[in-house]
Design a protein around this motif. Sequence first.
Motif, PDB file in Angstrom:
ATOM      1  N   ALA A 162      -1.040   5.538 -11.418  1.00  0.00           N
ATOM      2  CA  ALA A 162      -0.196   6.543  -9.845  1.00  0.00           C
ATOM      3  C   ALA A 162      -1.645   5.627  -9.093  1.00  0.00           C
ATOM      4  O   ALA A 162      -2.512   5.644  -8.345  1.00  0.00           O
ATOM      5  N   GLU A 163      -1.584   3.691  -9.254  1.00  0.00           N
ATOM      6  CA  GLU A 163      -1.974   3.007  -8.119  1.00  0.00           C
ATOM      7  C   GLU A 163      -0.865   2.807  -7.402  1.00  0.00           C
ATOM      8  O   GLU A 163       0.132   2.359  -7.788  1.00  0.00           O
ATOM      9  N   SER A 164      -1.473   2.199  -6.096  1.00  0.00           N
ATOM     10  CA  SER A 164      -0.496   1.299  -5.234  1.00  0.00           C
ATOM     11  C   SER A 164      -0.182  -0.310  -5.545  1.00  0.00           C
ATOM     12  O   SER A 164      -1.168  -0.299  -6.433  1.00  0.00           O
ATOM     13  N   ASP A 165       0.332  -0.874  -5.586  1.00  0.00           N
ATOM     14  CA  ASP A 165       0.525  -2.551  -5.700  1.00  0.00           C
ATOM     15  C   ASP A 165      -0.286  -3.066  -5.152  1.00  0.00           C
ATOM     16  O   ASP A 165      -0.976  -3.801  -5.968  1.00  0.00           O
ATOM     17  N   ASP A 213      -3.403  -2.002  -4.186  1.00  0.00           N
ATOM     18  CA  ASP A 213      -5.134  -1.535  -5.764  1.00  0.00           C
ATOM     19  C   ASP A 213      -4.450  -2.104  -7.449  1.00  0.00           C
ATOM     20  O   ASP A 213      -5.489  -2.425  -7.369  1.00  0.00           O
ATOM     21  N   THR A 265       3.067   4.810  -4.790  1.00  0.00           N
ATOM     22  CA  THR A 265       2.218   4.944  -6.156  1.00  0.00           C
ATOM     23  C   THR A 265       2.718   4.073  -7.061  1.00  0.00           C
ATOM     24  O   THR A 265       3.994   4.709  -6.811  1.00  0.00           O
ATOM     25  N   LYS A 266       2.455   4.078  -8.457  1.00  0.00           N
ATOM     26  CA  LYS A 266       4.271   3.408  -9.745  1.00  0.00           C
ATOM     27  C   LYS A 266       2.769   3.554 -10.924  1.00  0.00           C
ATOM     28  O   LYS A 266       1.665   3.581 -10.937  1.00  0.00           O
ATOM     29  N   ASP A 267       3.421   4.097 -11.713  1.00  0.00           N
ATOM     30  CA  ASP A 267       2.562   4.164 -13.492  1.00  0.00           C
ATOM     31  C   ASP A 267       4.021   3.704 -13.708  1.00  0.00           C
ATOM     32  O   ASP A 267       5.207   3.610 -14.632  1.00  0.00           O
ATOM     33  N   THR A 281       0.666  -1.116  -0.297  1.00  0.00           N
ATOM     34  CA  THR A 281       0.367   0.136   0.404  1.00  0.00           C
ATOM     35  C   THR A 281       0.976   1.151  -0.069  1.00  0.00           C
ATOM     36  O   THR A 281       0.372   2.585   0.119  1.00  0.00           O
ATOM     37  N   GLN A 315      -0.551   0.453 -14.527  1.00  0.00           N
ATOM     38  CA  GLN A 315      -0.356   0.655 -13.385  1.00  0.00           C
ATOM     39  C   GLN A 315      -0.753   2.015 -13.411  1.00  0.00           C
ATOM     40  O   GLN A 315       0.615   2.205 -13.732  1.00  0.00           O
TER      41      GLN A 315
END
Length: 405
Positions: A183-186, A188, A115-117, A112, A181
């Motif tokens: 702007a989501e956490s791993d 999510d 975030t990653k792209d 959580t 992916q």
Amino acid sequence: MARFPAYAPEYRIEIDGEPIPPALRGCVSRISHTDGIQGADRVEISVANPDLRWLDHPLLQVDNGFTLALGYAPDPLERVFVGEITGINASFPNGGMPTLTIVAHDFLQRLTIGTKDRGFMLNLPAIGHFPLPDALVTSLVSATNLLVPLNDPVGAALSFLTLVMAYAVSPLEAKKGVRLQQAESDFDFLSRIAKDNGWEMYIDHTQEPQGSVLRFQFLVQDYAPSVGLAWGQSLSEFTPRLTTVGQVLGVSARVWLPSIKTEVVVILSWDYDRAAFDLRIFPGLGALEGVVGPAEARKLLTVEAVGPATMPKKLLSELLPRLNNRLTGSGSTVGNLAVKAGRVIDLQGLGDQFSGLYRITSATHTIDGGGFKTSFEARKEVWFGSIPTPKGVGGLARVNGQGIG
């Protein structure tokens, strides 16, 4: 008179690999461990804090490793949790004993953070970008978080099959199935993939290395109960909840097939008579009422248009939660570690409608002044209605191999 073995609740707590000192153990007043198939498992330890002796103690600091084993003496204890301390809550009451509450989560909580792209694809000559199978995507993301992925073979195979079928129907549309992916956490991101495939995602503390195995389980094919409980005997209480709110007969979507320049209507539903999924495909001519009739159309959930690459997963992810949330319930029993999230439980003595197999969605094991108690949340999945209760389960609960009635 028959004599029954006496069971004494027992626990073992280790912090950074070492058992807690006897002085700290003597101040523990309550232990609560919750495991579930949604979110990180959690442990709460309540500690009496006379003279503030445990305040700021180096053992009770965030990020310290934390393990918990539960069971009954003199039997061996079962290690049920491996994680790390994530919070310390202090209480300084007026005229009462100061207390500390130690909170620990399993390693799923690490996903959580931040975030990653990024995208997950292959660059193939003459084809270009092509999506990776979801089972491979989950494995790559798990590994980057130092977790060991455990993909259910059936679920992984179905996911790969839908990708192959999508490419066979329309290579261009299949490329749209590339996982992005943004702007989501791993957590999510993986949760979204799991939902699309009908998987449950959780840390499986029964697998080695304990605390590090991230399981993606396709629950449709797991039916064997781990424990049987009967009301009035081993089942202390149970409160079922039956609702038709949000229930649908099936899910429909319109899909354009570029290769044959045709629109089709795809309907995925559950056949209660055969206890099987029913997939129907019709030419996409006119309104839905003209395809299946007004009565059935009113009971279908229509989802937005999707391509062939994502259509099967989209329909499944919308239908499964609605099928499985019609009948849920909560109950409790004497402390029983066979009651674990993700497993199946057989409940008896509750009448024809509420007895039978349920999927445990969360379980909480508590040791305090009242002894050892297990409470749980469960759902009666739609296919359980056609599965007979296995012989030999009955209403007998088992604790560390011993029967209790």
